[in-house]
Design an enzyme around this catalytic site. Sequence first.
Site, PDB file in Angstrom:
ATOM      1  N   GLU A   1       0.818  -1.203   0.000  1.00  0.00           N
ATOM      2  CA  GLU A   1       0.000   0.000   0.000  1.00  0.00           C
ATOM      3  C   GLU A   1       0.862   1.267   0.000  1.00  0.00           C
ATOM      4  O   GLU A   1       0.892   2.037   0.967  1.00  0.00           O
ATOM      5  CB  GLU A   1      -0.965  -0.012   1.187  1.00  0.00           C
ATOM      6  CG  GLU A   1      -1.937  -1.185   1.102  1.00  0.00           C
ATOM      7  CD  GLU A   1      -3.053  -1.140   2.136  1.00  0.00           C
ATOM      8  OE1 GLU A   1      -2.978  -0.318   3.073  1.00  0.00           O
ATOM      9  OE2 GLU A   1      -4.002  -1.934   1.997  1.00  0.00           O
TER      10      GLU A   1
ATOM     11  N   GLU B   1      -4.439  -8.702  -1.599  1.00  0.00           N
ATOM     12  CA  GLU B   1      -4.940  -8.517  -0.234  1.00  0.00           C
ATOM     13  C   GLU B   1      -6.392  -8.117  -0.224  1.00  0.00           C
ATOM     14  O   GLU B   1      -6.827  -7.208  -0.918  1.00  0.00           O
ATOM     15  CB  GLU B   1      -4.131  -7.461   0.523  1.00  0.00           C
ATOM     16  CG  GLU B   1      -4.582  -7.346   1.989  1.00  0.00           C
ATOM     17  CD  GLU B   1      -3.848  -6.265   2.761  1.00  0.00           C
ATOM     18  OE1 GLU B   1      -2.620  -6.144   2.579  1.00  0.00           O
ATOM     19  OE2 GLU B   1      -4.500  -5.538   3.530  1.00  0.00           O
TER      20      GLU B   1
END
Length: 590
Positions: free
Chosen positions: A263, A361
Amino acid sequence: MRPTAETLCAILSRRTQQCGPRGGIGDGAHPVLTAQSFITDALLSTTPNSTRQLAPGPPPALLQAYPSSTSSCTPRRDIIIDTVNGAQQEMVGFGHAWTDSTVSVFNGLDNATLAQVLEDLFGQSGNNMGFMRHTIGSSDLSGEQYTYDDNGPSFNEGEPDPDLSHFTIEPYGSAMADMISKMGAVKGDVFLFGSPWSYPGWTKYNDLFVAPNLNVPNGGSYNILNNSFNPAFIPQMVTYFSKYIDAFRTHGVQVNGLTPMNEPLNYQGGYPCMYLSDVDAANLIAQGLGQAMHDRGVIIMAYDHNTDQPVYPARVVLGTRGEGALTDAAAWHCYASPVANYSVMTDFKTMFPNTLQFMTECSNYLPQSGTWNFEVASNFIPPVTHGASGAAMWVTATDQEYGPHSPYGGCAGCLGSIIVNSSNTYTKTNDYYMVGQFSRFVRRGAVNYNVLGDGNEGDARGANQFYTMAVQNPDGSFAVVMMNNWGSDQDVVLSVGAGYWQGIVPNATVTTWLIPAEGLWSSQGTAPYGNTTQTGGGGSVSTSAVCVTMASSSSSSSTTSTTALELVPDTTHTIASVSTTAVGAKKQSG
């Protein structure tokens, strides 16, 4: 254009393990001989073992001809696998993520129970997971915050270490590597990729110090809000990642893939995180990381974040000498608001047709008893239909309080496949069975096919969805995974090659059909025309399907959320410890 086996292996062959389909039903050694069906209910029941969990269901029946429209007892759903022109990407697999929480709770199990849970997760009698992530340093599912070279009093407060003389994976990284090596002993062909949540604090812009020996100003306004990578430390990070790969290898673990940052656009959490721009990511890869990883058999997977910024991985590919050079794959998460738009993966595939894609994810956060939960299937099937070669849910295992996890933020309610209750008991959650609907039946080297007709209706923005993915396994059979959140049982007629298969997909379930290779339809115990009635005389035979019946879905009993949240809301299958000698002989059901 269908990617060949050589195309996939050309990318994956940089790693040391064998590239090829093996390990479970649908590979060359374990062909599908008869039609089969497996069902998992979406209901998170408060009553243990009251729902279907990878339960065998009535198999679809082979029809002699397409059934007449008057024969359907429930609304007809025609699903067509485009076996003529629909071959798409090859598959790597499905799985979960290794976190410090998983390592911690598994290390608390006795030897027999640990052996059993590893078999349940990775063995061919269990979920046979083949696509696994692990954290490089700490994440929000870690009780302590650390990197592999903090070089100071604590995380994010160390002095520069230009030659990485203080680099070490001890103690947490070595504990993770040792646990992952046990996974490899159960299943040797797992594709494992690593993701860091943060780089060492001394590689970031912040206001804690200046690095005069490197002539690198490291000043900033605040060490969290200005929590971004200083590209002057690119040489150090190339060495950092290289040392990590080498250290894991000394523990018997070959890492196959790397995302430069988890991220990279998330930099304000109280848990480990860091901003890494697409320019800095591309420069890091181009200025040494890409070649260093390829030399070690590791592919580079760009981005590792949400679908709302698809330009990021495109810029990384273009900034690293284009497709086929240093960046091998794009990685996506499910958290874009209001919902993930996986169609951007199709656009990415159009631009970079030979670059792998993965959904890396998605978490199931605080699921509530008494509700239907499709989090796994709704974030596995759409990515695959838009080009993903694999998908992984977040967090393999936790304790009963969804931890250990960071006390400062992050996912304090992420459900995994396994909840460890004590040193000799653990719980398989509904997520375990949902992941198994994919990982048990889709082999590495399988080819995803376009699904036409009524195979995919609705999307995550609405109340009702019916999703379908269909892959052809190496043995020639098809694994067809269907998510039915349509509101009623669905009478499905599946067109595969020259044949039609009919069966009921129950409401509020994920159902997987295994269809044998066409050459086996009448020779290996698959009864052709088993769901038909024949009428006519004088040699004239017409065929129509009879109504398919099935017991009412146990998921239909409740759709109302409960007001209270239990720590473990779907304790459906608690496993007691068995003796060490019995582990190999005794296999638990489910």
